[in-house]
Design an enzyme around this catalytic site. Structure first.
Site, mmCIF file in Angstrom:
data_model
loop_
_atom_site.group_PDB
_atom_site.id
_atom_site.type_symbol
_atom_site.label_atom_id
_atom_site.label_comp_id
_atom_site.label_asym_id
_atom_site.label_seq_id
_atom_site.Cartn_x
_atom_site.Cartn_y
_atom_site.Cartn_z
ATOM 1 N N CYS A 90 0.831 -1.205 0.000
ATOM 2 C CA CYS A 90 0.000 0.000 0.000
ATOM 3 C C CYS A 90 0.868 1.258 0.000
ATOM 4 O O CYS A 90 0.606 2.204 -0.750
ATOM 5 C CB CYS A 90 -0.929 -0.002 1.206
ATOM 6 N N CYS A 189 -5.896 -3.080 7.958
ATOM 7 C CA CYS A 189 -7.071 -2.204 7.982
ATOM 8 C C CYS A 189 -8.284 -2.836 7.308
ATOM 9 O O CYS A 189 -9.411 -2.694 7.792
ATOM 10 C CB CYS A 189 -6.742 -0.867 7.329
#
Length: 364
Positions: A90, A189
């Site tokens: 990410c 997440c």
């Protein structure tokens, strides 16, 4: 006056970053990337911080590309018997990739984040270097090893020289303490807190497709029992195996082709060396710039200590030879190399299953 876009998450770190830059008279705006459904995002908390500081706030919807680039890659890696680190992917492709470009399109000269790491520029080579954060317990340089020179040249880490306690004190001094969300997630997440281990497998199933069962084997290839799917296991695992053999056993390898979980004793979990590919060098252009056997401190997991090792560049890959054998070297995780506080680079840990399976070695 420099215009700086702050990656606002709604937490204390990014709030302090924005407030500190405002105090230094920069033109500041906030930007929040949305990577999952709005009700599960940080947009509302970030908007409260922006309102508290009196700065403009933008929301960048990256759900589609995040799913394709990070979530789908995470699922595929587990199905291939790896233990991936989606935060690293990410950072390289989303946060400091498409999100950074979006922030620049909003008029920013640079993007600031609340990461605990430091960027410097070498006066001799002109290259940007990445260094550990001053707070060793919060240092996030490991997660940033895949950043490029172009990315490092466009980002600012104002908290790199601060401790977490100093950041909290600054939040109170700067008047943003009451505006922030102070909980800190320690999990992935998009999976959710408390869903590690078998929870990852449940998430993978939810992303399309039941797990395929396989068998447990020992290092000689003898079948010991059955398992529900390789996605429920990682190298070094002992608990939750679902098999009783009358002695403590550990996952020492995963064969995704045969769908076998290889079990062994605790000493079998330790490895004297590893191989890494998908290399990214920050301090150098490439591995040909250093001599074989260069001494480094290597880190094989985010929470693992950096330990003495030597690097050898062979056939486009790196062989890492540790001074002392390391426990649970998991394929798919990152290995990152330091000299002192400077992060030299890193890569993805790969596994040669032939180095684990004695039956394959003996039969070759």
């Amino acid at each position: 006056m420099k215009r700086i876009g702050v990656a606002l998450s709604g937490g204390v770190d990014s709030a302090v970053v924005a407030a500190l830059l405002l105090e230094k008279k920069y033109e500041v705006f906030g930007a929040t990337m949305v990577t999952r459904d709005p009700e599960g995002s940080d947009g509302g908390a970030a908007a409260r911080v922006a309102a508290c500081l009196g700065i403009e706030h933008h929301v960048v919807d990256l759900r589609e590309i995040f799913t394709k680039t990070v979530i789908d890659s995470f699922v595929q890696a587990y199905r291939c018997g790896e233990t991936p680190n989606p935060c690293i992917r990410c950072n390289a492709h989303i946060k400091f990739g498409v999100f950074l470009e979006a922030v620049r399109e909003l008029g920013a000269d640079a993007m600031a984040t609340g990461h605990y790491a430091q960027v410097a520029r070498c006066g001799v080579s002109g290259r940007f270097s990445l260094e550990r954060g001053a707070d060793r317990l919060k240092d996030q340089s490991y997660m940033l090893y895949a950043l490029t020179q172009d990315q490092l040249g466009r980002i600012i880490f104002p908290l790199g020289a601060m401790s977490k306690e100093e950041v909290r004190a600054e939040a109170r001094r700067l008047g943003v303490w009451d505006a922030v969300e102070r909980k800190e997630s320690q999990d992935i997440c998009f999976v959710g807190n408390g869903r590690g281990g078998s929870g990852y497998a449940d998430f993978i199933v939810s992303r399309g497709g039941a797990l395929q069962p396989g068998v447990f084997v020992d290092k000689q290839g003898r079948v010991l029992g059955s398992h529900p799917g390789i996605e429920r296991f990682t190298v070094g695992q002992r608990k939750g195996l679902g098999i009783a053999l009358g002695e403590r056993v550990f996952v020492v390898g995963i064969d995704p082709v045969q769908r076998e979980i290889i079990l062994g004793k605790e000493n079998d979990v330790f490895m004297q060396e590893l191989w890494a590919d998908r290399l990214n060098w920050i301090f150098w252009e490439n591995c040909n710039e250093f001599l074989p056997g260069i001494h480094v401190q290597a880190k094989i997991r985010y929470h693992a200590p950096a330990v003495d090792a030597q690097l050898y560049c062979e056939a486009g890959m790196i062989r890492v030879a540790f001074a002392e054998a390391q426990r649970a070297v998991a394929p798919g995780q990152a290995v990152v190399f330091y000299q002192g506080d400077v992060l030299l680079g890193g890569g993805r840990i790969v596994s040669d299953i032939r180095g684990i399976r004695q039956d394959l070695v003996e039969g070759s």
